[in-house]
Design a protein around this motif. Structure first.
Motif, mmCIF file in Angstrom:
data_model
loop_
_atom_site.group_PDB
_atom_site.id
_atom_site.type_symbol
_atom_site.label_atom_id
_atom_site.label_comp_id
_atom_site.label_asym_id
_atom_site.label_seq_id
_atom_site.Cartn_x
_atom_site.Cartn_y
_atom_site.Cartn_z
ATOM 1 N N THR A 304 25.607 5.166 22.634
ATOM 2 C CA THR A 304 26.041 4.913 21.600
ATOM 3 C C THR A 304 26.679 3.943 20.974
ATOM 4 O O THR A 304 27.047 2.593 21.731
ATOM 5 N N LEU A 306 27.438 0.660 18.391
ATOM 6 C CA LEU A 306 28.721 0.352 17.513
ATOM 7 C C LEU A 306 27.918 -0.855 16.598
ATOM 8 O O LEU A 306 27.060 -1.598 17.074
ATOM 9 N N THR A 319 35.530 5.439 21.561
ATOM 10 C CA THR A 319 33.584 5.821 21.560
ATOM 11 C C THR A 319 33.649 6.805 22.658
ATOM 12 O O THR A 319 32.904 7.738 22.742
#
Length: 410
Positions: A304, A306, A319
């Motif tokens: 992912t 940020l 995360t």
């Protein structure tokens, strides 16, 4: 000027170091494992290999092949120290030394020949010093480039010295299986075999257009490899391209499925990645999580990105956990890995808000203590004493003796 490249491969490195350190193990079949609870062979001595013991084999399987096999739990700090010292020996003969892994290095000795004599003379000096100082052996390949030097070092083991001259290359490669070339793994071998390419000679003669049609730009490189062509330089420490990511993975002593245990290991990995990123002044936006299941073959990875750049342990950990919560685990977990990428170098400044400043200062203090007294000397409360070393102590292939790619081992 033609290059003279040397590839030095320490023979059965972990096992050889253990035999050198303990005379009772010398001449006996031994196997090194990453931890007392893990059941996979990391490496084995040549005495054990002669009985059929192989890397990656389960301990019970290895014992069946060699009932007298002695199992030794690896000591990574010892291996790291010896590897670093061996690389210092290399730099006595040339500044152009590239560590490929903890037990392999390339040396460009082209400019050293006028000082030390022939490449073979340098190789014999290196072999003698390693044997004298550490009581272990190495195999050395000498060739015009890195690809062929590594190929040559594999031709005679243990304690070999092989020189591959330019005029010998076509003959040697003609019937050499393609998987013997560094960079061609099992999957690539299978793809090439499906195209009726089994030897380097066949690969070197194969139609380039068909290779690029199948593999893209890699196809041209594959044809060159089949011809023994490699223009990549030996890259000494400090001259590498900017690092694209910081990562760490850990094989667990026992397969785990408890969410709390998994999160504890994720915190440990987040701290390892975060501390290295902070040490070298980089932050990243993309967090990667990698999981391998108990059956060894099944795995997955997700990432992912940020909105902001981070290198704090708590931010990386949070995360990673959020990624994990999007997946329903199918089996107990054997290996966990965390990575930080999309990197940039950060300026030295404290966060604006007091709470964030406190976290940053606390991490800075913890990093300073760990740099002085050893990795994980100070850590998070959830990583209680005795638990922080529960992962299998296997040195990853990405280990380097210096720089941001150096992996702290314990």
């Amino acid at each position: 000027m033609n290059s003279t490249i040397m590839h030095v491969d320490q023979n059965a490195f972990f096992a050889s170091v253990e035999q050198a350190a303990n005379p009772a193990l010398q001449g006996k079949p031994i196997a090194v494992v990453g931890g007392s609870g893990r059941t996979v062979i990391t490496t084995s001595s040549y005495e054990a290999r002669a009985k059929g013991v192989k890397t990656g084999m389960a301990v019970w399987e290895a014992k069946r092949a060699c009932p007298e096999l002695l199992i030794v739990v690896g000591d990574n700090k010892k291996y790291q120290y010896i590897s670093t010292e061996i690389n210092r020996i290399f730099r006595d003969y040339t500044p152009e030394v590239e560590a490929f892994s903890i037990d392999e290095s390339w040396l460009d000795v082209t400019r050293s020949l006028s000082i030390f004599g022939s490449a073979a003379d340098i190789a014999r000096k290196i072999k003698s010093r390693i044997r004298h100082e550490f009581n272990i052996t190495c195999s050395i390949g000498i060739a015009p480039n890195k690809l062929l030097a590594k190929l040559a070092s594999d031709m005679e083991k243990p304690d070999g010295l092989t020189i591959l001259r330019p005029e010998d290359v076509p003959r040697v490669l003609e019937n050499m299986p393609v998987q013997e070339l560094c960079g061609i793994g099992k999957k690539m071998q299978q793809h090439l075999n499906m195209m009726n390419i089994y030897t380097c000679g066949e690969l070197g003669r194969f139609d380039e257009a068909r290779l690029t049609g199948k593999f893209g730009i890699v196809g041209k490189r594959l044809k060159e490899m089949g011809q023994g062509v490699d223009n990549s330089p030996v890259v000494p420490y400090g001259e590498e391209d900017d690092v694209k990511s910081v990562s760490h993975s850990r094989t667990l002593d026992q397969d785990i499925s408890d969410p709390g245990e998994i999160r504890r290991f994720l915190l440990q990995l987040s701290e390892m990645v975060g501390s290295r990123a902070r040490r070298y002044g980089v932050t990243g936006r993309t967090i990667h999580l990698y999981v391998r299941y108990a059956d060894f073959f099944s795995s997955w990875g997700k990432q992912t990105t940020l909105l902001s750049y981070v290198n704090r342990t708590d931010e990386i950990y949070k995360t990673a956990v959020s990624i994990l919560e999007t997946v329903e685990l199918e089996q107990p977990v054997r290996l966990l890995g965390i990575g930080l990428s999309s990197l940039r170098h950060q300026s030295e400044q404290l966060p604006l808000f007091e709470e964030e400043r406190k976290k940053t200062e606390a991490l800075k203090a913890m990093d300073e203590v760990n740099a002085r007294f050893g990795v994980m000397s100070v850590t998070f409360g959830t990583l209680v004493p005795g638990k922080e070393k529960a992962g299998s102590r296997v040195i990853p292939p990405s280990w380097r003796p210096d720089g941001i790619s150096k992996i702290d081992v314990h």
